[in-house]
Design an enzyme around this catalytic site. Structure first.
Site, PDB file in Angstrom:
ATOM      1  N   ALA A  91       0.872  -1.177   0.000  1.00 12.65           N
ATOM      2  CA  ALA A  91       0.000   0.000   0.000  1.00 12.65           C
ATOM      3  C   ALA A  91       0.907   1.225   0.000  1.00 12.65           C
ATOM      4  CB  ALA A  91      -0.874  -0.014   1.247  1.00 12.65           C
ATOM      5  N   GLY A 113       0.581  -5.061   0.706  1.00 10.86           N
ATOM      6  CA  GLY A 113      -0.612  -5.142  -0.154  1.00 10.86           C
ATOM      7  C   GLY A 113      -0.327  -5.823  -1.484  1.00 10.86           C
ATOM      8  N   GLU A 144       4.564  -5.126   7.146  1.00 13.07           N
ATOM      9  CA  GLU A 144       3.797  -4.082   7.848  1.00 13.07           C
ATOM     10  C   GLU A 144       4.295  -3.846   9.262  1.00 13.07           C
ATOM     11  OE1 GLU A 144       2.496  -6.509   6.033  1.00 13.07           O
ATOM     12  OE2 GLU A 144       1.034  -5.632   4.647  1.00 13.07           O
TER      13      GLU A 144
HETATM   14  N1  COA Z   1       4.592   3.205  -0.541  1.00 14.71           N
HETATM   15  C1  COA Z   1       5.010   4.381  -1.020  1.00 14.71           C
HETATM   16  N2  COA Z   1       6.159   4.556  -1.690  1.00 14.71           N
HETATM   17  C2  COA Z   1       6.913   3.466  -1.862  1.00 14.71           C
HETATM   18  C3  COA Z   1       6.558   2.198  -1.374  1.00 14.71           C
HETATM   19  C4  COA Z   1       5.332   2.087  -0.688  1.00 14.71           C
HETATM   20  N3  COA Z   1       4.896   0.938  -0.220  1.00 14.71           N
HETATM   21  N4  COA Z   1       7.538   1.322  -1.694  1.00 14.71           N
HETATM   22  C5  COA Z   1       8.460   2.018  -2.375  1.00 14.71           C
HETATM   23  N5  COA Z   1       8.080   3.307  -2.478  1.00 14.71           N
HETATM   24  C6  COA Z   1       8.782   4.395  -3.148  1.00 14.71           C
HETATM   25  C7  COA Z   1       9.992   4.869  -2.347  1.00 14.71           C
HETATM   26  O1  COA Z   1       9.582   5.770  -1.327  1.00 14.71           O
HETATM   27  C8  COA Z   1      10.820   5.514  -3.435  1.00 14.71           C
HETATM   28  O2  COA Z   1      10.234   6.762  -3.745  1.00 14.71           O
HETATM   29  P1  COA Z   1      11.199   8.061  -3.958  1.00 14.71           P
HETATM   30  O3  COA Z   1      12.068   7.672  -5.143  1.00 14.71           O
HETATM   31  O4  COA Z   1      10.225   9.144  -4.274  1.00 14.71           O
HETATM   32  O5  COA Z   1      11.977   8.224  -2.686  1.00 14.71           O
HETATM   33  C9  COA Z   1      10.556   4.604  -4.646  1.00 14.71           C
HETATM   34  O6  COA Z   1       9.331   3.927  -4.374  1.00 14.71           O
HETATM   35  C10 COA Z   1      11.634   3.556  -4.860  1.00 14.71           C
HETATM   36  O7  COA Z   1      11.796   2.829  -3.654  1.00 14.71           O
HETATM   37  P2  COA Z   1      13.194   2.702  -2.866  1.00 14.71           P
HETATM   38  O8  COA Z   1      12.853   2.463  -1.425  1.00 14.71           O
HETATM   39  O9  COA Z   1      14.067   3.838  -3.198  1.00 14.71           O
HETATM   40  O10 COA Z   1      13.748   1.364  -3.549  1.00 14.71           O
HETATM   41  P3  COA Z   1      14.783   0.331  -2.904  1.00 14.71           P
HETATM   42  O11 COA Z   1      15.178  -0.579  -4.017  1.00 14.71           O
HETATM   43  O12 COA Z   1      15.826   1.014  -2.112  1.00 14.71           O
HETATM   44  O13 COA Z   1      13.898  -0.513  -1.837  1.00 14.71           O
HETATM   45  C11 COA Z   1      11.938  -1.717  -1.100  1.00 14.71           C
HETATM   46  C12 COA Z   1      12.824  -1.301  -2.304  1.00 14.71           C
HETATM   47  C13 COA Z   1      10.724  -2.435  -1.676  1.00 14.71           C
HETATM   48  C14 COA Z   1      12.727  -2.660  -0.197  1.00 14.71           C
HETATM   49  C15 COA Z   1      11.539  -0.458  -0.310  1.00 14.71           C
HETATM   50  O14 COA Z   1      11.002   0.484  -1.227  1.00 14.71           O
HETATM   51  C16 COA Z   1      10.494  -0.717   0.745  1.00 14.71           C
HETATM   52  O15 COA Z   1      10.805  -1.218   1.817  1.00 14.71           O
HETATM   53  N6  COA Z   1       9.208  -0.353   0.453  1.00 14.71           N
HETATM   54  C17 COA Z   1       8.146  -0.447   1.409  1.00 14.71           C
HETATM   55  C18 COA Z   1       7.655  -1.871   1.509  1.00 14.71           C
HETATM   56  C19 COA Z   1       6.555  -1.955   2.530  1.00 14.71           C
HETATM   57  O16 COA Z   1       6.736  -1.710   3.713  1.00 14.71           O
HETATM   58  N7  COA Z   1       5.350  -2.321   2.053  1.00 14.71           N
HETATM   59  C20 COA Z   1       4.215  -2.501   2.903  1.00 14.71           C
HETATM   60  C21 COA Z   1       3.444  -1.248   3.020  1.00 14.71           C
HETATM   61  S1  COA Z   1       2.009  -1.463   4.023  1.00 14.71           S
END
Ligand code: COA
Length: 260
Positions: free
Chosen positions: A67, A112, A135
């Site tokens: 999400a 999500g 989460e």
């Molecule tokens: N919601 C909003 N934005 C998200 C997102 C999410 N769930 N997952 C990734 N993004 C965004 C990042 O904030 C970043 O945006 P920016 O470039 O404007 O800063 C962009 O997507 C790229 O992500 P980034 O974190 O830079 O990539 P990464 O390769 O370093 O890491 C993940 C990848 C998936 C490990 C990391 O993005 C992450 O932990 N995401 C959240 C996962 C999560 O907790 N999901 C459950 C949500 S309830």
């Protein structure tokens, strides 16, 4: 099919290719995308032309990274319950769809995104797929059916481990746990495998396929479980840990949880 902001659709040979398309945010599900998903599935259910669906994420890096945390950082206890129930309702539409729906999970399928993949009838992964319910890192729990479907698919012990640690697993481990049916080296090969499986299903009696969907879903009718999930999700959102977890993600730092 109507033009949408965050979802691409294309129908070929009776198969709807649905692509979550917010590549710069790793296809994170914001409210608008979820609404669009609902609209598309309403059309799929009514359509005579669409016989099957393949869902994937734009690009090579992510299916759906969860999400949209920038939106869920603003929830309160009341709208958190609605948030969870709304997602649960849309994912139930997918799970109950009488036409086969396969998730091709390319890259991250987190939160999500993992829940969306689990609502589909099957999952076919590319080798770089990663699954998880992180989460807990944000001070919340899965709210779109993940606590229920992950447990159904992989059993209590592993589901507890994944949800409590927030750890990710790779495609091969996901296959060994029964979370995915096949792992293929690339996204293109995973789509080709999904087409092969769908091709077989489309040669069978459509009514019988719909009845299989209903009967398989009837084995697991944890309606109370989904309600408990929505209530617990809302309870988490009342906590300071949730504010800390979501702020820490958006500020790109490690959270410090206090258990309150
Ligand atoms: N919601 C909003 N934005 C998200 C997102 C999410 N769930 N997952 C990734 N993004 C965004 C990042 O904030 C970043 O945006 P920016 O470039 O404007 O800063 C962009 O997507 C790229 O992500 P980034 O974190 O830079 O990539 P990464 O390769 O370093 O890491 C993940 C990848 C998936 C490990 C990391 O993005 C992450 O932990 N995401 C959240 C996962 C999560 O907790 N999901 C459950 C949500 S309830």
């Amino acid at each position: 099919m109507a033009e949408l902001a965050n979802i691409l659709t294309e129908v070929k040979n009776g198969v709807l290719y649905l692509t979550l398309n917010r590549e710069e945010k790793l296809n994170a599900l914001n409210f608008q995308t979820l609404e669009e998903l609902k609209m598309v599935f309403e059309e799929i259910i009514d359509s005579r032309e669409i016989k099957a669906v393949i869902i994937t994420g734009a690009g090579e890096k992510a299916f759906v990274a969860g999400a949209d945390i920038s939106e869920i950082a603003e929830l309160n206890e009341v709208n958190a319950r609605k948030f969870a129930e709304n997602g649960q309702e849309i994912f139930a539409m997918i799970e109950n769809c009488h036409k086969p729906v396969i998730a091709v999970t390319n890259g991250f399928a987190l939160g999500g995104g993992c829940e969306l993949a689990m609502a589909c009838h099957m999952r076919i992964a590319s080798a770089n797929a990663k699954f998880g319910q992180p989460e807990v890192n944000l001070g919340i729990i899965p709210g779109y059916g993940g606590t229920q479907r992950l447990t159904i698919l992989i059993g209590k012990g592993k589901a507890n481990e994944l949800m409590m640690t927030g750890d990710m697993i790779g495609a091969e481990e996901a296959k060994s746990l029964g979370l995915v049916n096949y792992v293929l080296p690339t996204k293109e090969e995973a789509i080709a495998k999904a087409e092969e499986v769908i091709g077989k299903i489309m040669s069978k009696a459509p009514l019988a396929i719909g009845m299989i969907v209903d009967c398989v879903n009837a084995v697991f009718l944890p309606e109370d479980g989904y309600q408990t999930e929505a209530n617990c999700f809302a309870r988490c959102v009342k906590s300071g840990d949730y504010k800390e977890g979501t702020s820490a993600f958006l500020e790109k730092r490690k959270p410090v949880f206090k258990g309150e």
